[in-house]
Scaffold this active site. Structure first.
Site, PDB file in Angstrom:
ATOM      1  N   HIS A 123     -34.884 -17.372  47.942  1.00  4.77           N
ATOM      2  CA  HIS A 123     -33.580 -18.006  48.166  1.00  4.77           C
ATOM      3  C   HIS A 123     -33.387 -18.188  49.665  1.00  4.77           C
ATOM      4  O   HIS A 123     -34.299 -17.895  50.457  1.00  4.77           O
ATOM      5  CB  HIS A 123     -32.470 -17.164  47.530  1.00  4.77           C
TER       6      HIS A 123
ATOM      7  N   SER B 161     -32.065 -11.953  45.022  1.00  7.68           N
ATOM      8  CA  SER B 161     -32.672 -12.553  43.831  1.00  7.68           C
ATOM      9  C   SER B 161     -31.965 -12.067  42.567  1.00  7.68           C
ATOM     10  O   SER B 161     -31.907 -12.775  41.568  1.00  7.68           O
ATOM     11  CB  SER B 161     -34.159 -12.188  43.748  1.00  7.68           C
ATOM     12  N   ARG B 162     -31.418 -10.839  42.622  1.00 11.69           N
ATOM     13  CA  ARG B 162     -30.772 -10.267  41.431  1.00 11.69           C
ATOM     14  C   ARG B 162     -29.421 -10.921  41.133  1.00 11.69           C
ATOM     15  O   ARG B 162     -28.904 -10.785  40.030  1.00 11.69           O
ATOM     16  CB  ARG B 162     -30.581  -8.761  41.590  1.00 11.69           C
TER      17      ARG B 162
ATOM     18  N   ASP C  17     -31.301  -4.940  52.938  1.00 12.43           N
ATOM     19  CA  ASP C  17     -31.879  -3.680  52.455  1.00 12.43           C
ATOM     20  C   ASP C  17     -32.122  -2.802  53.684  1.00 12.43           C
ATOM     21  O   ASP C  17     -33.260  -2.617  54.130  1.00 12.43           O
ATOM     22  CB  ASP C  17     -33.164  -3.952  51.672  1.00 12.43           C
TER      23      ASP C  17
ATOM     24  N   HIS D 144     -34.560 -15.581  52.093  1.00 11.91           N
ATOM     25  CA  HIS D 144     -35.995 -15.577  52.405  1.00 11.91           C
ATOM     26  C   HIS D 144     -36.333 -16.703  53.384  1.00 11.91           C
ATOM     27  O   HIS D 144     -37.191 -16.545  54.251  1.00 11.91           O
ATOM     28  CB  HIS D 144     -36.822 -15.744  51.117  1.00 11.91           C
TER      29      HIS D 144
HETATM   30  O1  PAF Z   1     -37.519  -6.195  49.658  1.00 12.33           O
HETATM   31  C1  PAF Z   1     -38.374  -6.496  48.801  1.00 12.33           C
HETATM   32  O2  PAF Z   1     -38.369  -7.625  48.275  1.00 12.33           O
HETATM   33  C2  PAF Z   1     -39.449  -5.505  48.399  1.00 12.33           C
HETATM   34  O3  PAF Z   1     -38.964  -4.205  48.429  1.00 12.33           O
HETATM   35  C3  PAF Z   1     -40.741  -5.636  49.242  1.00 12.33           C
HETATM   36  C4  PAF Z   1     -40.464  -5.315  50.704  1.00 12.33           C
HETATM   37  C5  PAF Z   1     -41.298  -7.038  49.119  1.00 12.33           C
HETATM   38  C6  PAF Z   1     -41.784  -4.637  48.746  1.00 12.33           C
HETATM   39  O4  PAF Z   1     -42.112  -4.878  47.412  1.00 12.33           O
END
Ligand code: PAF
Length: 283
Positions: free
Chosen positions: A36, A192-193, A156, A39
């Site tokens: 999305h 994404s969720r 995150d 990213h």
């Molecule tokens: O943030 C994420 O999408 C995931 O935790 C990652 C860093 C790709 C690891 O799987």
């Protein structure tokens, strides 16, 4: 602009890098797909960081090791075709989208990355083993891609702090950059969720960034005031957080005054929304 190469195996990854023009630096954005705007911002930051003579790779892998709930893993959104199209539009050089046996040929690995004490707090307390899974796959993917630079979203925040800690403690030769949280027009952090929220849940979800903002504004009156303000907004929306905490910017104990971080995790239906923001405690 180079043609996007999409590979699923380690050998193909090495070959694909070998066919690219020599680069000054490799930028890598690690994702679980369902890409999305958040990213896109990470990809653009990586591209800006490595410059016109660098390469940008995106990895797409829904990492089973970091899920403690099989249903959550099964329901995680997947759309490789759309992800590849987005990467092509963004001028990405390489997509690495391995199937699970490519990364874990022996199943569950015996040797994994211990996230240390910070990995047991907050998200780590709600999802035991989560950060061990995250750091293990991040270590593997950074090593397989030979990344010089990687960009993680601040959404995150605990993950970002832990990846930086791992790079520091294990002497990984990679710069770990943070990117500001990308948000929907009503302030909801992009994730994404979010696409799993019903329309009623999506409306209520706006209370999460609202609570965060209320907490940040009230922080001038101290930690108690900040957390009460968060609680008020969430309660009015009928939401109960898994946690709402203040820490120092490195996720250590909250200071009496000065720079701090406010972190929230709030379940809405079966989706857990994470958000956080910097704030300043006291005047
Ligand atoms: O943030 C994420 O999408 C995931 O935790 C990652 C860093 C790709 C690891 O799987």
């Amino acid at each position: 602009m180079s043609v996007l190469r999409v590979v699923t195996g380690r050998a193909a990854l090495r070959d694909a890098y070998a066919t690219l023009p020599p680069a000054t630096a490799r930028g890598v954005v690690l994702t679980m797909g369902a890409l999305h705007e958040g990213h896109v911002a990470l990809i653009r930051q990586a591209a800006a960081q490595v410059g016109p003579d660098g390469h940008v790779a995106v990895t797409i892998f829904v990492n089973p090791l970091q899920f403690d709930d099989a249903d959550d893993l099964a329901r995680y959104p997947r759309d490789l075709e759309a992800d590849v199209a987005l990467c092509a539009r963004e001028g990405v050089d390489l997509v690495f989208a391995p199937p699970a046996p490519e990364l874990y040929p022996d199943g569950q690995p015996d040797v994994t990355v211990d996230p240390g004490p910070l990995g047991t707090l907050f998200e780590g307390a709600v999802r035991p083993g989560h950060f061990r899974g995250v750091l293990t796959v991040v270590h593997k993917l950074l090593s397989l891609t030979g990344a010089d630079v990687t960009v993680f979203g601040e959404k995150d925040y605990q993950q970002l702090v832990l990846v930086r800690r791992m790079a520091h403690d294990l002497d990984l030769d990679v710069a770990v950059l943070g990117a500001p949280t990308a948000r929907e027009p009503d302030g909801l952090a992009r994730s994404s969720r979010n696409r799993r929220l019903s329309s009623e849940q999506r409306t209520r979800a706006a209370a999460v960034p609202e609570a965060l903002q209320a907490g940040v504004s009230a922080a001038r009156d101290g930690a108690r005031a900040a957390l009460d303000a968060v609680q008020d907004v969430l309660e009015r929306a009928g939401l109960t957080p898994d946690y709402a905490v203040l820490t120092d910017p490195g996720l250590g104990p909250v200071p009496e005054s000065g720079p701090a971080r406010l972190l929230l995790a709030v379940p809405v239906g079966d989706v857990r929304l994470l958000d956080n923001a910097p704030c300043v405690l006291g005047d």
